[in-house]
Design a protein around this motif. Structure first.
Motif, PDB file in Angstrom:
ATOM      1  N   GLU A   1       0.830  -1.201   0.000  1.00 27.91           N
ATOM      2  CA  GLU A   1       0.000   0.000   0.000  1.00 27.91           C
ATOM      3  C   GLU A   1       0.871   1.260   0.000  1.00 27.91           C
ATOM      4  O   GLU A   1       0.614   2.206  -0.764  1.00 27.91           O
TER       5      GLU A   1
ATOM      6  N   ALA B   1       1.320   4.024  -2.988  1.00 23.80           N
ATOM      7  CA  ALA B   1       1.039   5.439  -2.705  1.00 23.80           C
ATOM      8  C   ALA B   1       2.230   6.318  -3.085  1.00 23.80           C
ATOM      9  O   ALA B   1       2.065   7.408  -3.649  1.00 23.80           O
TER      10      ALA B   1
ATOM     11  N   GLN C   1       2.064   9.203  -5.994  1.00 20.62           N
ATOM     12  CA  GLN C   1       2.384  10.595  -5.669  1.00 20.62           C
ATOM     13  C   GLN C   1       3.512  11.125  -6.546  1.00 20.62           C
ATOM     14  O   GLN C   1       3.484  12.272  -6.995  1.00 20.62           O
TER      15      GLN C   1
ATOM     16  N   SER D   1      -4.040  -1.120  -6.861  1.00 17.94           N
ATOM     17  CA  SER D   1      -5.094  -0.988  -5.840  1.00 17.94           C
ATOM     18  C   SER D   1      -6.119  -2.112  -5.991  1.00 17.94           C
ATOM     19  O   SER D   1      -6.596  -2.680  -4.993  1.00 17.94           O
TER      20      SER D   1
ATOM     21  N   SER E   1      -9.495   7.014  -8.426  1.00 20.44           N
ATOM     22  CA  SER E   1      -8.110   7.082  -8.896  1.00 20.44           C
ATOM     23  C   SER E   1      -8.060   7.141 -10.415  1.00 20.44           C
ATOM     24  O   SER E   1      -7.315   7.927 -10.999  1.00 20.44           O
TER      25      SER E   1
END
Length: 857
Positions: A742, A746, A750, A766, A779
């Motif tokens: 996870e 992320a 980013q 995801s 997303s």
């Protein structure tokens, strides 16, 4: 097995058996069959006769019956070199080269000095690249027949291929020492001498190579004058001889458009065109300008100068080059200079130059008034290509419309407009543009082929077939079948991709399999040259062919096929229900079903005619050992979808990519996909490391690294067990153990928040982590943020992903894409797309098509 003494035949039958062998050698097959039957009436279990009869029947087209007889003969006498030789011939005809070589090896155990078996063994060893064994076989052949010239050359080539150049040189020197009574202007001897020069050059004995070349050139033993000059220029350059410059100049005068000659001349003067430095730039430009002035008709020095010039000097040279090209109306001018666009400054300079030319030729608000109207037209055409190359498609279309107003009969304007529309995502409009171009010259095969290609890309397979049928054989079962026989990679690739886009996975796999067969045939075709090239002494070309065959599958068509077909096989492994959903006729419109039925009837009629012609033929023609083309019992590709070993088929496809496509990250991604599902975890992690070395931030790599961690965490055991620590350590280098998936996802999201491809990859991770559907959708829809770069292909891939996760926001996404990509039609509803399909026959009638192209059968 009967004892070996039972092989002996009575005198009468032994004489008949010798006749059988002679009849076979002279291709008097019926007489040979008759004689074999006479022997078998008296000695029905004579193994050698059974094998020879089987071989003859195979050549007469009775393949299955013949092979059964050969196998029966083998069982009767396993110590006969004739039986093993015949069995090897059968296996060689089936392209089973490894087993054929084993059979020949067995035959040589019982007849060590059989020239025919030794010669065939040498060819098989070359085909299989078993060069050490090839040297031994060639040694034996030379010992048995030292007076045969090709045996000497064969041994030298065997040493060369095995990497032992010094021994190859010794063999050539001994051969040339004993050679006598060579006729004048003997081309075969000349080729051997050129091979000797090549060998010396590869060994680094440059001085000796030049002396040997000069000696045989003066005596006229080497007759290829161009090859002499090329070798001399190259060897002199390596020796830093002052005469090298004049030799290179001589070559340039003979062929002033050869880039290789200019590069050789400049390299001899310490200027490497592929690695220009500030110190060598001026010298290179001066030299090229001197050649351009001395040979005004040569384009090569002017074009090479553009590669190395910069600043104002580039602008001056480019102005002259582009102006000349536009005045001559060279359609390929943009393709010629496109490589310069890697430098943004040069791209801007070219734009300024050509825009300046356009402004000079055009008069505002009036038709162009110029003494050279064609220059204005080609300027518009060039600028349209220029703006489209960096996605300013609106400007490109505007320029093309202006050009069509000026000269509405130039096909290039319509063909490139089609390309622009294709890039904008409008395959139907692109196909229509190509149809308009085709009608301007109905006998132009290029325009017709291009039109068919664009119809395939629009999914108009039947309409494409109509165009292709204008230039294919009329007695073929279908245009596609004829193009398949002609090994047209362009057609096969485009049709396979068209079926894949339409979701017809079976037909796509069939076409991809056909492409794979084409490359297999290319590989098999080299077999005949192992003997022919040595007989004809075309050694240098033969060695080049061997090198080319070794990298055969680096061809873009094979790489594309291997990647796409492997993705389908992986899909079938992951979801076997796909095979059932692609049932016969699934995905076909009524028109397509009718066309398939019509094609099937035509194919059946042709097969009946061929069968009738074969039956009525009374000749004893040699049908050969190769198996006949199998009947297509899977017209819709339904059976191939249900193949029991999809991963093994995929693994076979991608195996060559490890070496021939080592710089292709998409190839490593699909290699990983296949390896990880086969539980070949070490292969999988090697593929990930290779991909990372090419692009560590690639979106597909991010997804695969996450997938690999997820797969290993759920795997009960890594096998083989000794590999487990290696795999885990390698994965830790890609994704540290302390970093959760996870957090890893992320961080990536980013870091690449403005990249549409990265956003899609992050959404897929995801999904892998079982995130809520609304979170994944949110997303995905972030690709429409103002700061995100989103191209058409990524938008289509994202739409496919939304379908996969059964999102309820598919239509919303399509509407947003339709608004984002204004000229695109691929996001419209099926009803709207159906309205965009046009009737090709009606279009041709409107355009007044009456002329039929001249068909060359």
């Amino acid at each position: 097995m009967p004892p070996a003494v039972n092989r002996a035949l009575p005198a009468k039958e032994a004489k008949l058996f010798r006749e059988v062998l002679n009849f076979y050698e002279n291709r008097q097959l019926k007489n040979g069959l008759k004689a074999a039957d006479q022997i078998l009436k008296k000695v029905p279990e004579h193994g050698e006769t059974l094998c020879m009869k089987g071989l003859i029947l195979t050549h007469m087209g009775r393949r299955e019956e013949g092979i059964e007889l050969v196998k029966k003969g083998m069982r009767m006498d396993l110590t006969s070199h004739i039986c093993w030789h015949v069995f090897g011939l059968i296996q060689k005809g089936e392209k089973n080269y490894e087993e054929a070589l084993k059979s020949y090896t067995q035959a040589l155990r019982f007849d060590k000095e059989n020239l025919n078996i030794l010669r065939d063994s040498a060819h098989l060893q070359t085909q299989l690249r078993l060069y050490d064994g090839l040297v031994d076989t060639r040694h034996t052949l030379l010992r048995l027949r030292p007076t045969l010239r090709q045996n000497w050359i064969g041994l030298a080539v065997a040493y060369h291929l095995s990497g032992n150049l010094s021994e190859a040189r010794k063999v050539l020197e001994q051969y040339e020492a004993v050679l006598k009574n060579v006729p004048d202007y003997d081309v075969e001897h000349s080729e051997v001498l050129l091979y000797h020069v090549r060998l010396l050059e590869e060994m680094g004995d440059t001085s000796e190579a030049l002396a040997f070349l000069d000696l045989n050139a003066k005596s006229r033993a080497i007759v290829d004058r161009v090859a002499i000059i090329e070798y001399r220029a190259r060897l002199m350059s390596k020796l830093k001889m002052p005469e090298a410059n004049s030799t290179w100049r001589n070559l340039i005068e003979q062929n002033p458009d050869s880039y290789t000659y200019y590069k050789g001349y400049l390299l001899n003067n310490d200027v490497d065109l592929d690695a220009i430095t500030p110190d060598t730039r001026d010298k290179a430009l001066q030299t090229l300008q001197e050649f351009a002035a001395a040979i005004p008709r040569a384009a090569a020095p002017k074009r090479l100068a553009l590669n190395i010039a910069d600043g104002d000097q580039f602008k001056e040279l480019a102005t002259a080059y582009l102006t000349a090209g536009l005045e001559k109306g060279i359609p390929s001018l943009f393709a010629d200079v496109k490589a310069l666009y890697r430098d943004p400054a040069k791209r801007q300079a070219i734009q300024d130059i050509v825009e300046g030319i356009r402004e000079e030729l055009a008069v505002t608000s009036e038709p162009p008034k110029s003494s050279e109207p064609t220059t204005y037209l080609w300027t518009l055409y060039f600028l349209a290509q220029h703006y489209s190359s960096f996605s300013d498609h609106a400007r490109a279309v505007e320029l093309l419309e202006l050009g069509a107003t000026h000269t509405p009969t130039l096909p290039e304007l319509y063909t490139f407009r089609g390309r622009v529309l294709k890039r904008c995502g409008d395959p139907f409009g692109a196909a229509l543009c190509l149809d308009e171009a085709r009608v301007l010259d109905l006998q132009d095969r290029f325009l017709n082929t291009k039109c068919a290609k664009y119809r395939l890309r629009a999914g108009l397979t039947d309409e494409a077939s109509e165009i292709l049928g204008l230039f294919t054989k009329k007695d073929a079962s279908s245009p596609g079948a004829d193009l398949e026989d002609m090994q047209s990679l362009l057609y096969l690739t485009e049709e396979a991709d068209a079926h894949l886009r339409k979701g017809n996975l079976g037909l796509a796999l069939k076409k991809y399999s056909t492409i794979q067969k084409v490359f297999n045939e290319f590989e098999d075709d080299q077999f005949d040259f192992h003997g022919y090239s040595l007989r004809r002494f075309t050694i240098n070309i033969y060695l080049d062919m061997i090198s080319w065959e070794d990298r055969l599958r680096s061809h873009p068509a094979y790489i594309h096929t291997a990647i796409n077909a492997s993705k389908i096989w992986v899909q079938l492994h992951d979801d076997p229900s796909i095979a059932k959903s692609n049932s016969p006729g699934a995905g076909f419109s009524d028109t397509e079903k009718k066309a398939k039925k019509k094609a099937k009837k035509a194919a059946k009629k042709v097969q009946e005619e061929v069968k009738k012609a074969t039956t009525t033929s009374t000749s004893s023609e040699d049908k050969g050992l190769e198996p006949q083309a199998a009947k297509d019992d899977d017209p819709n590709g339904d059976k191939i979808l249900q193949a029991p070993d999809p991963l093994e088929r995929a693994a076979k496809l991608v195996a060559p990519l490890r070496t021939v496509a080592a710089d292709n990250i998409d190839a490593w991604i699909v290699i990983y996909d296949v390896a990880v599902r086969r539980k070949k975890y070490l292969q999988a992690v090697k593929a990930l490391n290779s991909a990372r070395a090419l692009d560590a931030d690639h979106p597909e790599l991010h997804l695969r690294v996450a997938h690999f961690r997820h797969t290993l965490s759920s795997a009960t055991q890594l096998s083989p067990e000794p590999m487990a620590p290696v795999v885990k350590d390698a994965l830790a280098n890609l994704l540290p153990d302390e970093l959760s998936l996870e957090h890893f996802n992320a961080q990536y999201s980013q870091k690449h928040s403005s990249d549409g491809k990265a956003i899609l990859a992050s959404a897929k991770v995801s999904r892998l982590l079982n995130a809520p559907l609304d979170q994944i959708e949110g997303s995905v829809f972030s690709v429409f943020n103002p700061d995100v770069s989103l191209d058409l292909k990524t938008a289509l891939d994202t739409l496919t992903f939304l379908h996969e996760i059964k999102s309820s926001r598919v239509e919303e996404f399509k509407a947003a894409c339709d608004s984002r990509f204004e000229r695109s039609t691929v996001f419209k509803s099926p009803t709207e797309q159906a309205a965009l399909r046009w009737n090709a026959a009606e279009t041709e009638a409107v355009n007044g098509e009456v002329e039929k192209p001249e068909v060359i059968g």
